[in-house]
Design an enzyme around this catalytic site. Structure first.
Site, PDB file in Angstrom:
ATOM      1  N   SER A   1      26.028 -55.173  30.501  1.00  0.00           N
ATOM      2  CA  SER A   1      27.404 -55.569  30.790  1.00  0.00           C
ATOM      3  C   SER A   1      28.459 -54.609  30.255  1.00  0.00           C
ATOM      4  O   SER A   1      29.649 -54.838  30.468  1.00  0.00           O
ATOM      5  CB  SER A   1      27.660 -56.965  30.215  1.00  0.00           C
ATOM      6  OG  SER A   1      26.771 -57.902  30.777  1.00  0.00           O
TER       7      SER A   1
ATOM      8  N   GLU B   1      15.388 -10.006 -19.623  1.00  0.00           N
ATOM      9  CA  GLU B   1      14.648  -9.253 -18.616  1.00  0.00           C
ATOM     10  C   GLU B   1      14.747  -7.737 -18.759  1.00  0.00           C
ATOM     11  O   GLU B   1      13.833  -7.025 -18.378  1.00  0.00           O
ATOM     12  CB  GLU B   1      15.127  -9.662 -17.214  1.00  0.00           C
ATOM     13  CG  GLU B   1      14.818 -11.099 -16.835  1.00  0.00           C
ATOM     14  CD  GLU B   1      13.330 -11.364 -16.717  1.00  0.00           C
ATOM     15  OE1 GLU B   1      12.586 -10.455 -16.311  1.00  0.00           O
ATOM     16  OE2 GLU B   1      12.892 -12.482 -17.051  1.00  0.00           O
TER      17      GLU B   1
END
Length: 823
Positions: free
Chosen positions: A473, A196
């Site tokens: 229950s 780069e």
């Protein structure tokens, strides 16, 4: 010739003489100077503006950093209960690689039952840092037998780092994992410079040579090239946009020069490495090489191979064009270009280059940084965080959250729900759209360890929290607990299971029925709960009142509004699996309530601990009451509706309760071992009947989950106020072990029975008669002996064996208490 006369209205024309050229030059120069000065001032002001823009962001908060959420770590020490399967799972979740040399972090080698693990280390806070180390550990009999490490551990505990489970992301949808320059491999930096910006360490932000080379190449018909330096690329990504305009390019160049004036090359390079865009994860961008390494390879940046580092550098030119998942050939070709650049620059030997380009891409199919594999748990963590923190702080401040998630338990929950729901869905039309939820916690600490609350795709509706359904229950134990706490009942007391009619204030009548459609008359209290009979439960609940029942639920941590009508005694109240987990956590810990929570610690980006969750434990139920309630819940598993759970091991002393609602719309099971309390719900989102009860719908899921874990027995300490006595079953009276219906049961010392059974009284009287006869025989023998020896026999002699002094007795010396000892 006579000149004409001028009238008063005529004047001679004036003649204007031009300025000398020297004066004109001065004026022009002055104007030009003014323009130049104004331009310079404007430029200076503009540069000052650019400079402030640069320094403000560069020296301040550079990024909105997402919060990262982790599981709890795996604690290893001699004697820790860890088996080979658990170790394998944890290492896979951390993406450790098998390597005989284990010479790099994130690698391990297993030889027989001995592990060599090179850990990555982890920062839990600024003052609690685990450094990378090599662990040598031997596992045998599902336990750590020996453990050694290259880093001393004063506590004797060595932690294997936590598993990443997700993040909370900024509104910008940018995701990144910030790395320091010291953590970036040098080959990656070399690759970046070679590809780069080869003059990065020489130029001052702008490379004239690079621009000239790009211009010549572009005009000569070569491939399109850019002349931007790394500094310019950073400026473009950090401050500007990608518009191809002269103004933007000019700003880019100016700001690059200014940036280089203020900051060092290392600072600029480190920022670039963390800023660069390298892909897309759904609607989130992948920024920086640190996160890209995780996204494409499931490994930290410093563990990547040379060729993998080169691939990431190659993507900087075009993350879409060189996406290795979509365009693997283009990505590989670009990677090879980067490697060739390194070879050309002398950064690689020919041998290293040849080996690198021969490597495959090795991209992972499912990145760790993709969708969270534990979205339901992550959702609960977010909800808990939102109660304490502002949303912006969670999204932008780079927090680290150590949660209570146990990945081993979570994977077990996922597999159990997926397997058992799949089986149930194939039963018929009623169950084909079946859904479920599972929540599990450590009962002692209240730490949530596993959650399943949604389907294959998380939609935001988490059934573990959001599904408020009738619990049936599951609430019955609260009624029996109330009866035991009152002292009017013990575990063997009779309860009436005959038909009952309850009248409401509006004149309506309610006639609850048992699920088996039968009446059972008087039955023992433990049987009524174990068999989950409705009529006896309602009768018992009405004896103490609906308001008392509601108050008891409040004691157990239920915060939902509960309507005070009789049918709530059978669970016609809408609660979530998380609500019920909190209730059964109290039963599992001897009556102590510790709020269920999903977060251990919250750490900011500087390593400071913002929040540490401690144990906020309160006594909710008296220990004697909870001890008896726990015994009753154990009978549900031993001989009641949950006896299928005995398959997990009768020595575990498991406890729990099934739950079924009207028309079989919901199936529940809540229960616990010594180290896990878990709740399962099964039903349909449209609330249609499923034809399954708690024992046939939810219990199989619970069993499958629990059998995947290493369970410890329920071993509740016996409180001081408890005594074990023989009681007559279905009367609650004192009994004797030789009586047919006698059961050896715990009883509260403050509420001992005052009556004995007929069988026990008969045996007691028989034994007393035998003792009397034995005493008389002994007296006759002694009298005969005195006669033989010529001694006088006393006229009276009082010998009362019952009056013998027993210093061990704490109770008053009464007939009742002496008889009680016998019974």
């Amino acid at each position: 010739m006579q000149k004409p006369k001028l009238t008063q209205f005529q004047r001679p024309k004036s003649t204007l003489s031009p300025l000398p050229s020297k004066q004109r030059g001065i004026v022009f120069s002055s104007l030009l100077l003014i323009v130049v000065i104004v331009g310079m001032v404007l430029l200076a002001l503009y540069l000052l503006k650019l400079d402030r823009t640069i320094t403000k962001k560069f020296e301040g908060k550079r990024w909105d950093l997402p919060a990262k959420v982790y599981s709890q770590p795996l604690e290893l020490y001699q004697g820790a209960k860890v088996n080979n399967e658990a170790m394998k799972t944890w290492l896979e979740l951390l993406n450790y690689r098998s390597n005989k040399d284990y010479n790099r972090t994130g690698s391990y080698h297993k030889s027989g039952n001995t592990y060599f693990i090179h850990t990555r280390g982890f920062n839990y806070s600024a003052n609690d840092v685990d450094k990378p180390q090599v662990i040598k550990m031997t596992i045998a009999d599902s336990m750590v037998q020996t453990i050694q490490s290259t880093v001393p551990a004063e506590s004797g505990i060595i932690r294997l780092e936590p598993v990443s489970i997700g993040g909370i992301y900024p509104d910008s949808n940018e995701d990144r994992l910030v790395v320091s320059l010291d953590d970036v491999p040098q080959p990656l930096i070399d690759a970046l410079i070679a590809t780069e910006d080869r003059a990065f360490y020489d130029h001052k932000g702008v490379s004239i040579r690079g621009i000239a080379r790009a211009v010549i190449n572009n005009f000569s018909g070569g491939s399109m090239q850019g002349g931007s330096t790394i500094t310019q690329q950073l400026i473009k990504n950090f401050y500007l946009n990608s518009d191809r305009t002269l103004k933007r390019k000019a700003n880019e160049a100016l700001m690059a020069v200014l940036l280089e004036l203020h900051y060092s090359k290392d600072e600029i390079l480190q920022t670039y490495l963390n800023e660069i865009y390298l892909g897309q994860n759904g609607n989130r961008s992948i920024n920086g090489f640190g996160l890209a390494a995780q996204f494409y390879f499931n490994q930290p940046l410093n563990e990547l191979r040379l060729d993998q580092q080169a691939m990431l550098v190659g993507m900087a030119k075009g993350p879409s064009i060189y996406n290795p998942r979509r365009h693997p050939n283009d990505s590989k070709a670009r990677r090879d270009v980067v490697l060739h650049n390194m070879l050309t620059m002398g950064m690689l030997s020919q041998e290293t280059y040849d080996a690198a380009i021969a490597k495959p891409l090795d991209i992972v199919d499912k990145p760790v940084e993709g969708k969270s594999q534990f979205p339901d748990f992550l959702d609960i963590v977010k909800r808990e965080l939102n109660e304490v923190y502002y949303p912006d702080d969670l999204k932008n401040e780079g927090l680290s959250i150590i949660s209570t998630l146990d990945p081993i338990a979570q994977l077990a929950a996922d597999k159990a729900v997926d397997k058992k729901l799949g089986e149930l869905r194939r039963r018929g039309s009623k169950t084909k759209d079946l859904q479920g939820a599972l929540v599990s916690a450590n009962p002692e600490t209240g730490e949530l360890v596993a959650v399943v609350g949604s389907g294959s795709e998380f939609t935001g509706f988490n059934r573990a929290v959001d599904a408020k359904r009738q619990v049936g229950s599951l609430l019955k134990p609260v009624i029996y607990m109330t009866a035991l706490e009152s002292g009017r009942y013990n575990l063997a007391s009779p309860v009436d299971d005959s038909p009952i009619t309850v009248s409401s204030g509006d004149g309506s009548k309610w006639n609850p029925k048992n699920y088996d459609g039968r009446d059972h008359g008087y039955i023992p209290l433990t049987t009524a709960l174990a068999k989950s009979y409705n009529q006896s439960t309602v009768r018992l609940g009405m004896e103490f009142g609906v308001d008392t029942f509601v108050r008891q639920l409040r004691r157990l941590g239920v915060e939902e509004k509960i309507p005070a009508y009789p049918s709530i005694l059978l669970g016609s109240v809408n609660l979530s699996p998380m609500d019920m987990l909190g209730v059964y956590q109290v039963f599992a810990t001897g009556g102590f309530r510790t709020p269920i929570h999903s977060i251990r610690t919250v750490i900011d980006d500087r390593g400071r601990i913002l929040q540490r969750t401690g144990l906020n434990t309160q006594r909710s139920i008296p220990p004697e009451t909870n001890y008896l309630t726990n015994y009753a819940l154990q009978q549900v598993v031993k001989s009641g509706t949950a006896r299928r759970a005995q398959s997990l091991g009768s020595d575990l002393n498991l406890a729990g309760k099934t739950g079924t609602t009207n028309n079989y719309r919901d199936a529940w099971f809540a229960g616990y071992s010594g180290n896990y309390v878990s709740v399962v719900w099964v039903g349909r989102d449209d609330n249609k009947p499923i034809g399954l009860g708690g024992g046939s719908g939810a219990l199989p899921v619970w069993i499958d989950y629990m059998q995947r874990l290493r369970l410890t027995p329920v071993s509740m300490p016996e409180p001081e106020g408890i005594e074990w006595l023989w009681l007559e079953n279905n009367s609650g009276k004192l009994s004797n072990e030789r009586c047919e219906s006698a059961r050896y049961l715990p009883v509260m010392s403050a509420h001992l029975p005052k009556e004995a059974s007929d069988c026990a009284i008969a045996l007691y009287q028989q034994e007393q008669a035998q003792q009397q006869m034995q005493w008389q025989r002994e007296q006759s023998r002694l009298n005969q002996q005195r006669l033989n020896e010529g001694l006088q026999i006393p006229n009276s002699e009082v010998i009362n064996p019952d009056a013998a002094d027993d210093t061990r007795q704490e109770r008053p010396d009464t007939w009742y208490n002496r008889a009680l000892e016998w019974f």
